[in-house]
Write an enzyme that holds these catalytic residues in place. Structure first.
Site, PDB file in Angstrom:
ATOM      1  NE  ARG A 265     -17.170  20.866  -0.515  1.00 19.58           N
ATOM      2  CZ  ARG A 265     -17.117  19.570  -0.376  1.00 19.58           C
ATOM      3  NH1 ARG A 265     -17.372  19.017   0.812  1.00 19.58           N
ATOM      4  NH2 ARG A 265     -16.808  18.788  -1.394  1.00 19.58           N
ATOM      5  CD  GLU A 294     -11.223  21.472   6.125  1.00 19.19           C
ATOM      6  OE1 GLU A 294     -10.719  20.414   5.691  1.00 19.19           O
ATOM      7  OE2 GLU A 294     -12.435  21.698   6.108  1.00 19.19           O
ATOM      8  CG  HIS A 313     -12.976  17.585   5.779  1.00 17.76           C
ATOM      9  ND1 HIS A 313     -12.738  18.754   5.115  1.00 17.76           N
ATOM     10  CD2 HIS A 313     -13.914  16.932   5.026  1.00 17.76           C
ATOM     11  CE1 HIS A 313     -13.480  18.823   4.023  1.00 17.76           C
ATOM     12  NE2 HIS A 313     -14.200  17.715   3.947  1.00 17.76           N
TER      13      HIS A 313
END
Length: 348
Positions: A265, A294, A313
């Site tokens: 994270r 993002e 990601h």
């Protein structure tokens, strides 16, 4: 009459993948009802926008699913992958026992409210442990060995040797790999590092030091790990206690040749301190799969840095990830129907 199980189907679970739960009707006489949700989501960009909004702000920022509100009223169990289950939906249920989330994170339900209502929240722990651990090691090696950078050069017809981090482009053998967190993902990375003959340092206040030693690793405080590691890889969940865990103090302790890897994270790492360390070459580089914003904005400095490998990601992505995840949830359901006891309860 058997238990009523409501299964939420949406953009994130196409092609009838959730129909695996039909087995509950065949095996236990359950009434399995499928509810179509996320109907306004038409493409991956819209889905990602919704998903990130939900992860950051919780399920109640997502529009109510009217069909779910109707079906959850007399449901015993609700199953969801990434679809939001609102506080209103949970509160409208008359005898809901459990909500099963087919992922390790449970951001798509208000856990505190579910607990107050006596509803158990079940997750699928470790569903991404294999893909994320393998991706972490791949990103680590790509950054240290300049694999992605060389690929970019060759695509442009440039075979020239020499990268800014050449003096730090070392082998993992004999180096200190520091893992911040030794749960399901971190422990797999640690085992892979054994094969590379690296020394594994562990910071995990939730694991007894004796257990870390029994596993063949060296327990350390966070600051000592940052001081001694040649590579640091982060593997905690993001909580109020772990937010900004790697900050200015920790970056100041790192070796100039240290590489930071984050596939967990973004919030675990102080962004300002990280950008300062990278821009001013206080550390050798970073491999990052998670970011504070993002998707990327075009002016994100990370896109122009020569000591960073960035990926979109992707760590949890693999062709059979949903099959693995649904298998964990099905195992929890089998256990419940056979014993009356729930596994993987996150709000006990």
């Amino acid at each position: 009459m058997g238990k009523k199980v409501v299964v939420m189907e949406g953009f994130s679970t196409p092609n009838g993948e959730l129909r695996v739960f039909d087995a509950l009707a065949e095996k236990y006489g359950a009434e399995v009802k499928y509810v179509s949700v996320q109907k306004e989501i038409k493409d991956g960009d819209a889905f990602m926008k919704m998903f990130l909004n939900m992860e950051k702000n919780g399920p109640d920022v997502i529009a109510e699913e009217e069909e779910l509100l109707a079906e959850i009223k007399d449901a015993d169990i609700v199953i969801s992958h990434i679809s939001a289950i609102s506080t209103k939906a949970v509160n409208s249920a008359e005898h809901l026992e459990a909500v099963c989330i087919i992922r390790s994170g449970v951001e798509n339900i208000n856990v505190e409210n579910a607990t107050e209502r006596g509803v158990k929240v079940i997750n699928a722990p470790g569903r991404l442990a294999v893909p994320v651990s393998e991706f972490t090691v791949g990103l680590m090696i790509s950054e240290m060995k300049n694999i992605a950078r060389s690929h970019q050069r060759v695509q442009m017809g440039n075979f020239k040797d020499g990268f800014p981090n050449d003096e730090y482009s070392v082998n993992l053998k004999g180096k200190n790999v520091g893992l911040v967190g030794c749960g399901m993902v971190g422990s797999r990375v640690a085992n892979i590092m054994k094969a590379f003959e690296a020394n594994v340092l562990i910071y995990d206040p939730y694991m007894p030091e004796e257990k870390i030693k029994e596993m063949g690793y060296t327990p350390m405080s966070l600051n000592n790990l940052c001081k001694n590691a040649d590579v640091i890889s982060v593997h905690f969940r993001l909580t109020p206690e772990t937010k900004g865990l790697i900050g200015a103090e920790q970056f100041a302790l790192m070796k100039p040749g240290c590489f930071l890897i984050n596939t967990a994270r973004a919030g675990l790492v102080d962004e300002v301190a990280m950008m300062d360390a990278l821009q001013n070459k206080k550390i050798a580089g970073a491999g990052l799969d998670v970011f504070h914003q993002e998707p990327f904005q075009a002016d994100n400095p990370l896109l122009t840095m020569d000591n960073v490998t960035v990926t979109g990601h992707l760590a949890g992505h693999c062709a059979d990830v949903f099959e693995m995840s649904a298998g964990i949830t099905m195992g929890a359901l089998d256990h419940y129907f056979q014993t009356g006891e729930w596994m993987y309860v996150v709000n006990q």
